[in-house]
Motif scaffolding. Structure first.
Motif, PDB file in Angstrom:
ATOM      1  N   ARG B 220      -8.955   3.176   8.618  1.00  0.00           N
ATOM      2  CA  ARG B 220      -8.377   3.042   7.269  1.00  0.00           C
ATOM      3  C   ARG B 220      -9.239   3.735   6.225  1.00  0.00           C
ATOM      4  N   ARG B 224      -8.070   7.121   3.961  1.00  0.00           N
ATOM      5  CA  ARG B 224      -7.961   7.110   2.487  1.00  0.00           C
ATOM      6  C   ARG B 224      -8.637   8.326   1.867  1.00  0.00           C
ATOM      7  N   THR B 225      -9.513   8.984   2.596  1.00  0.00           N
ATOM      8  CA  THR B 225     -10.215  10.152   2.039  1.00  0.00           C
ATOM      9  C   THR B 225      -9.426  11.440   2.237  1.00  0.00           C
ATOM     10  N   GLY B 230      -0.884  11.558   4.657  1.00  0.00           N
ATOM     11  CA  GLY B 230      -0.743  10.117   4.534  1.00  0.00           C
ATOM     12  C   GLY B 230      -0.593   9.488   5.904  1.00  0.00           C
ATOM     13  N   GLU B 241       0.592  -1.053   7.438  1.00  0.00           N
ATOM     14  CA  GLU B 241       0.041  -0.637   6.149  1.00  0.00           C
ATOM     15  C   GLU B 241       0.297   0.859   5.979  1.00  0.00           C
ATOM     16  N   ILE B 243      -0.786   4.235   3.931  1.00  0.00           N
ATOM     17  CA  ILE B 243      -1.932   4.770   3.186  1.00  0.00           C
ATOM     18  C   ILE B 243      -1.557   6.150   2.663  1.00  0.00           C
ATOM     19  N   GLY B 244      -1.423   6.273   1.351  1.00  0.00           N
ATOM     20  CA  GLY B 244      -1.084   7.571   0.755  1.00  0.00           C
ATOM     21  C   GLY B 244       0.262   8.101   1.205  1.00  0.00           C
TER      22      GLY B 244
END
Lengths: 91, 249
Positions: B220, B224-225, B230, B241, B243-244
């Protein structure tokens, strides 16, 4: 209405999509090979699966499926196979 | 407007292609599908680790010098090094000590992406190529709706992502068994049921999904970086979940 014919390793597969009241109510196999062992696989195992999945996927209006890599042998029973063989419905 | 479809067994999986074409262009697009299929077989023959004698295996065995390999092999070797760096070491082609180095987690996506590019270049108005669950998609108008398979129920879709120009790759242990290794432990990856990565290029998305799956829950923070990519993660407890990434459930 008739769905498209798709060339697969099992031979050409065509399905009929039955629409009632604007919704897909049934999917039937119109044409599939019925001699080789492979064709038995697709007719006995894959088609009942395809029936349920095409109805489900069409109601979700999905074009394709991303999932963990399946093998060629598992393709006939994959969601992608359901879309490829019955997923195109022109109303 | 017509739809042209094709399915081909190659690279150990089935690649299916769908293109929207003007009726007058149908013959040319059919021809480009022949070209795309020939390309996929060429890649399979060159990079397979399951049949002896491939150029990749001969290179790995030291039987072919780096200077003498096909440019595609040099490209893959260079990209594999970059991907190792971009994933902080999580993407490795030699994670399974019982097998020869295998670049498939990048090569399959890279090859399917180029197959899609061939169809786009031939003038299709919409193209969707699915290589065993990894998708390269492009549309002049609108977007493809790409379902993300539920890792706990192969007949169900867990979420949907809209793609007008891009790639969707999923890694999980639920189809081929524990084939992704955690490079930190040397054992099978644990903690996640599936990772889906969405971004501009399928080779990169495929490698990133494999790397994230190998990292498990620690993925995770790394995901996120990422810039331009995404992710959609389903953990072993079934929680999801994004993410992006915008997904519909």
């Amino acid at each position: 209405m008739d769905g498209p014919v798709v060339d697969t390793r099992y031979g050409p597969v065509q399905v009929e999509v039955v629409v009632a009241g604007g919704r897909i109510s049934d999917v039937k196999a119109l044409e599939y090979p019925n001699e080789a062992r492979r064709s038995q696989l697709i007719s006995e195992q894959a088609l009942p699966l395809l029936h349920d999945e095409v109805v489900q996927l069409q109601s979700a209006n999905i074009d394709t499926i991303s999932g963990a890599t399946y093998t060629s042998d598992a393709y006939a029973q994959s969601l992608q196979s359901a879309l490829d063989s019955g997923g195109v419905v022109s109303q | 407007m017509r739809e042209v479809r094709r399915a081909e067994d190659v690279m150990g999986t089935t690649v299916s292609m769908l293109a929207h074409v003007e009726t007058s262009d149908a013959e040319r697009i059919e021809g480009s599908m022949d070209d795309a299929i020939a390309w996929l077989h060429e890649v399979d023959d060159r990079f397979t680790t399951y049949r002896p004698g491939s150029e990749w295996l001969r290179y790995c065995a030291g039987q072919v010098a780096a200077a003498d390999v096909h440019p595609d092999v040099r490209h893959v070797l260079a990209r594999v090094v970059e991907l190792g760096s971009e994933t902080r070491g999580a993407f490795r082609i030699d994670a399974d000590p019982s097998r020869p180095p295998d670049p498939a987690a990048f090569v399959k996506g890279w090859a399917v992406q180029r197959a899609a590019d061939i169809l786009v270049g031939a003038g299709a108005s919409a193209v969707c190529v699915n290589g065993g669950g990894d998708v390269a998609a492009w549309r002049l108008h609108g977007a493809w709706r790409v379902g993300i398979q539920d890792p706990f129920d192969r007949s169900a879709v867990r979420a949907v992502v809209d793609v007008d120009c891009g790639a969707v790759a999923t890694s999980g242990a639920y189809e081929r068994g524990g084939h992704v290794f955690d490079p930190r432990t040397g054992g099978p990856a644990e903690g996640l049921a599936s990772v889906t990565v969405v971004g501009p290029d399928l080779g990169t998305a495929d490698a990133y999904a494999t790397a994230a799956f190998a990292l498990g829950p620690d993925a995770r923070a790394w995901l996120r970086t990422l810039d331009g990519y995404g992710a959609y993660i389903v953990d072993e407890q079934g929680s999801a979940e994004a993410i992006g990434l915008a997904v519909a459930c």
